[in-house]
Enzyme design. Structure first.
Site, PDB file in Angstrom:
ATOM      1  N   TYR A 136       0.865  -1.182   0.000  1.00  0.00           N
ATOM      2  CA  TYR A 136       0.000   0.000   0.000  1.00  0.00           C
ATOM      3  C   TYR A 136       0.905   1.236   0.000  1.00  0.00           C
ATOM      4  O   TYR A 136       1.430   1.644   1.038  1.00  0.00           O
ATOM      5  CB  TYR A 136      -0.906   0.042   1.230  1.00  0.00           C
TER       6      TYR A 136
ATOM      7  N   LEU B  70     -18.116  -1.182   3.042  1.00  0.00           N
ATOM      8  CA  LEU B  70     -18.849  -0.042   2.466  1.00  0.00           C
ATOM      9  C   LEU B  70     -18.709  -0.036   0.937  1.00  0.00           C
ATOM     10  O   LEU B  70     -18.905   0.990   0.300  1.00  0.00           O
ATOM     11  CB  LEU B  70     -18.338   1.272   3.061  1.00  0.00           C
TER      12      LEU B  70
ATOM     13  N   ARG C 177     -16.219   0.067  -0.816  1.00  0.00           N
ATOM     14  CA  ARG C 177     -15.181   1.044  -1.183  1.00  0.00           C
ATOM     15  C   ARG C 177     -15.724   2.462  -1.296  1.00  0.00           C
ATOM     16  O   ARG C 177     -15.224   3.278  -2.069  1.00  0.00           O
ATOM     17  CB  ARG C 177     -14.496   0.598  -2.472  1.00  0.00           C
ATOM     18  N   GLY C 178     -16.760   2.719  -0.532  1.00  0.00           N
ATOM     19  CA  GLY C 178     -17.323   4.073  -0.486  1.00  0.00           C
ATOM     20  C   GLY C 178     -18.724   4.152  -1.073  1.00  0.00           C
ATOM     21  O   GLY C 178     -19.510   5.002  -0.683  1.00  0.00           O
TER      22      GLY C 178
HETATM   23  N1  LIG Z   1      -7.383  -8.428   1.450  1.00  0.00           N
HETATM   24  C1  LIG Z   1      -7.698  -7.668   0.437  1.00  0.00           C
HETATM   25  O1  LIG Z   1      -7.641  -8.090  -0.711  1.00  0.00           O
HETATM   26  C2  LIG Z   1      -8.113  -6.248   0.659  1.00  0.00           C
HETATM   27  C3  LIG Z   1      -8.581  -5.493  -0.416  1.00  0.00           C
HETATM   28  C4  LIG Z   1      -8.988  -4.178  -0.173  1.00  0.00           C
HETATM   29  C5  LIG Z   1      -8.934  -3.665   1.114  1.00  0.00           C
HETATM   30  N2  LIG Z   1      -8.475  -4.417   2.145  1.00  0.00           N
HETATM   31  C6  LIG Z   1      -8.383  -3.866   3.518  1.00  0.00           C
HETATM   32  O2  LIG Z   1      -9.673  -3.511   3.961  1.00  0.00           O
HETATM   33  C7  LIG Z   1      -9.691  -2.139   4.365  1.00  0.00           C
HETATM   34  C8  LIG Z   1     -11.047  -1.539   4.073  1.00  0.00           C
HETATM   35  O3  LIG Z   1     -11.303  -1.611   2.673  1.00  0.00           O
HETATM   36  P1  LIG Z   1     -11.826  -0.409   1.843  1.00  0.00           P
HETATM   37  O4  LIG Z   1     -11.153   0.821   2.294  1.00  0.00           O
HETATM   38  O5  LIG Z   1     -11.771  -0.748   0.422  1.00  0.00           O
HETATM   39  O6  LIG Z   1     -13.328  -0.463   2.203  1.00  0.00           O
HETATM   40  P2  LIG Z   1     -14.544   0.392   2.624  1.00  0.00           P
HETATM   41  O7  LIG Z   1     -14.502   0.570   4.081  1.00  0.00           O
HETATM   42  O8  LIG Z   1     -15.649  -0.343   1.978  1.00  0.00           O
HETATM   43  O9  LIG Z   1     -14.428   1.786   1.855  1.00  0.00           O
HETATM   44  C9  LIG Z   1     -13.715   2.842   2.369  1.00  0.00           C
HETATM   45  C10 LIG Z   1     -14.192   4.125   1.745  1.00  0.00           C
HETATM   46  O10 LIG Z   1     -15.536   4.362   2.109  1.00  0.00           O
HETATM   47  C11 LIG Z   1     -15.776   5.748   2.233  1.00  0.00           C
HETATM   48  N3  LIG Z   1     -16.623   6.022   3.397  1.00  0.00           N
HETATM   49  C12 LIG Z   1     -17.784   6.668   3.398  1.00  0.00           C
HETATM   50  N4  LIG Z   1     -18.306   6.730   4.614  1.00  0.00           N
HETATM   51  C13 LIG Z   1     -17.457   6.125   5.432  1.00  0.00           C
HETATM   52  C14 LIG Z   1     -17.450   5.883   6.816  1.00  0.00           C
HETATM   53  N5  LIG Z   1     -18.404   6.294   7.632  1.00  0.00           N
HETATM   54  N6  LIG Z   1     -16.421   5.220   7.339  1.00  0.00           N
HETATM   55  C15 LIG Z   1     -15.431   4.781   6.531  1.00  0.00           C
HETATM   56  N7  LIG Z   1     -15.370   4.999   5.206  1.00  0.00           N
HETATM   57  C16 LIG Z   1     -16.388   5.672   4.657  1.00  0.00           C
HETATM   58  C17 LIG Z   1     -14.410   6.385   2.352  1.00  0.00           C
HETATM   59  O11 LIG Z   1     -14.267   7.197   1.218  1.00  0.00           O
HETATM   60  P3  LIG Z   1     -13.759   8.700   1.376  1.00  0.00           P
HETATM   61  O12 LIG Z   1     -12.527   8.630   2.207  1.00  0.00           O
HETATM   62  O13 LIG Z   1     -13.510   9.070  -0.021  1.00  0.00           O
HETATM   63  O14 LIG Z   1     -14.901   9.388   2.038  1.00  0.00           O
HETATM   64  C18 LIG Z   1     -13.401   5.283   2.270  1.00  0.00           C
HETATM   65  O15 LIG Z   1     -12.329   5.588   1.406  1.00  0.00           O
HETATM   66  C19 LIG Z   1      -8.542  -1.504   3.584  1.00  0.00           C
HETATM   67  O16 LIG Z   1      -8.102  -0.322   4.205  1.00  0.00           O
HETATM   68  C20 LIG Z   1      -7.525  -2.608   3.602  1.00  0.00           C
HETATM   69  O17 LIG Z   1      -6.838  -2.589   4.835  1.00  0.00           O
HETATM   70  C21 LIG Z   1      -8.083  -5.701   1.932  1.00  0.00           C
END
Ligand SMILES: NC(=O)c1ccc[n+]([C@@H]2O[C@H](COP(=O)([O-])OP(=O)(O)OC[C@H]3O[C@@H](n4cnc5c(N)ncnc54)[C@H](OP(=O)(O)O)[C@@H]3O)[C@@H](O)[C@H]2O)c1
Length: 332
Positions: free
Chosen positions: A56, A209, A211-212
């Site tokens: 990352y 979420l 990814r948002g």
């Molecule tokens: N193992 C794997 O293959 C894999 C793949 C992807 C991710 N991951 C891990 O999972 C974690 C979470 O995944 P993700 O970031 O894709 O998923 P997510 O939590 O579904 O999406 C995060 C995005 O949601 C938006 N959002 C809107 N309201 C929110 C709220 N109340 N709280 C948090 N976010 C909000 C944010 O966008 P804005 O910041 O633009 O508002 C944020 O960038 C990653 O950080 C990583 O550590 C693992």
């Protein structure tokens, strides 16, 4: 904050984990000061699970977490469970060049990770995607040797399917599978989740979420920075986006009746799936984190769950969760 245990052999962690990826990569520029403040706010709120990957931002995310822990006050490192993914091969242009799960590579990746995080051990260590050229037994065996050496506490998996999970679990205890799971991505319910439960393996759910998209703050006309993953995501493009945002609006109506936000309903739904599931939320700002944390105390009864699932029927979600080329990397 409540606690949950990751599988039969894994660590106790907060019911909600903080996924730190977006603070370094894939979602456009992040504000470093705000990222550090968000990690600190999460720790203050009782979050004890931090998830990262060495790829990352090519080490950026690990350095950031290392700094956050150093500046969070005495004993911060010992209070958190650090979950680290490795194995993705990148280039300086941001390209993805496959995965490396060879035993020698495992040990090399870990040595650099420990240095960047400023710690002598990783709590959960996992290959980010199966390396098709290396039997999973060899990769897991190498991590098991690092467990023996005290540099890793637990072995995790990421985005692998039932057969690979069984093969991995035959080598060493597996704490958890990290995999996408949300109202928009329910595929794991068919085969993967039952296998995890049979083998005593927990789930750290990402993309809770979507990814948002399911965050409730996404708009049709939101401009994306170059390199933002969502610019390539089928779920965020064209007609698919319109259809998916219509589902989000249906969820908003249901969430409002319950007095919660869209994001809180989406996170609480994942929390309701079982004590063996720990959602990772990708908050990178304190306001988003505070909203996400509000989901922990949302109790959903059978009627609430039915209303949420009626608002977002899984088979009405438009588009795959990754672009075609990246779907090919998923063993799951
Ligand atoms: N193992 C794997 O293959 C894999 C793949 C992807 C991710 N991951 C891990 O999972 C974690 C979470 O995944 P993700 O970031 O894709 O998923 P997510 O939590 O579904 O999406 C995060 C995005 O949601 C938006 N959002 C809107 N309201 C929110 C709220 N109340 N709280 C948090 N976010 C909000 C944010 O966008 P804005 O910041 O633009 O508002 C944020 O960038 C990653 O950080 C990583 O550590 C693992």
């Amino acid at each position: 904050m409540h606690d949950r245990t990751l599988g039969a052999s894994g660590p106790v962690v907060s019911a909600l984990g903080l996924g730190c990826m977006g603070m370094s990569a894939l979602y456009g520029e992040a504000d470093r000061t705000e990222s550090l403040a968000t990690v600190h706010a999460a720790l203050d709120a009782g979050v004890t699970l931090l998830d990262t990957g060495d790829f990352y931002g090519m080490g950026h995310n690990e350095l950031l977490i290392g700094e956050a822990l150093r500046t969070a006050g005495a004993g911060a490192r010992d209070r958190v469970v650090l979950s680290v993914k490795f194995g993705a091969l990148r280039d300086a242009g941001g390209g993805w060049n496959g995965y490396d799960g060879r035993p020698a590579a495992v040990k090399n990746f870990l040595a650099y990770t420990l240095q960047r995080l400023g710690t002598d051990h990783v709590d959960v260590y996992r290959l980010s995607r199966l390396d098709p050229a290396v039997p999973v037994e060899e990769t897991v065996g190498a991590i098991a040797e690092e467990v023996e050496a005290g540099r890793v506490r637990h072995i995790g998996l990421s985005e692998v399917g039932a057969e690979t999970i069984r093969r991995a679990a035959a080598v060493a205890p597996i704490s958890d599978l990290q995999i996408e799971y949300s109202l928009f991505s329910r595929d794991i319910e068919v085969e993967t989740l039952p296998v995890c439960r049979e083998l005593g393996i927990g789930v750290t759910a990402y993309g809770v979420l979507s990814r948002g998209l399911l965050g409730g703050h996404w708009t049709r006309d939101r401009a994306l920075a170059p390199g933002d993953f969502r610019g390539l995501s089928p779920r965020f493009s064209g007609e698919n986006l319109d259809r998916n945002l219509a589902l989000v609006e249906a969820l908003r109506a249901t969430a409002e009746q319950k007095g919660v936000t869209v994001a809180q309903a989406a996170i609480a739904w994942v929390l309701s799936r079982g004590e063996d599931i720990v959602p990772l939320v990708g908050a990178r700002r304190r306001d988003r984190l505070a909203e996400a944390l509000g989901a922990v105390d949302v109790a959903l009864d059978a009627a609430d769950l039915a209303a949420i699932e009626d608002a977002v029927p899984a088979d009405e979600v438009a588009g795959t969760r990754y672009p075609e080329a990246l779907m090919a990397h998923l063993d799951s």
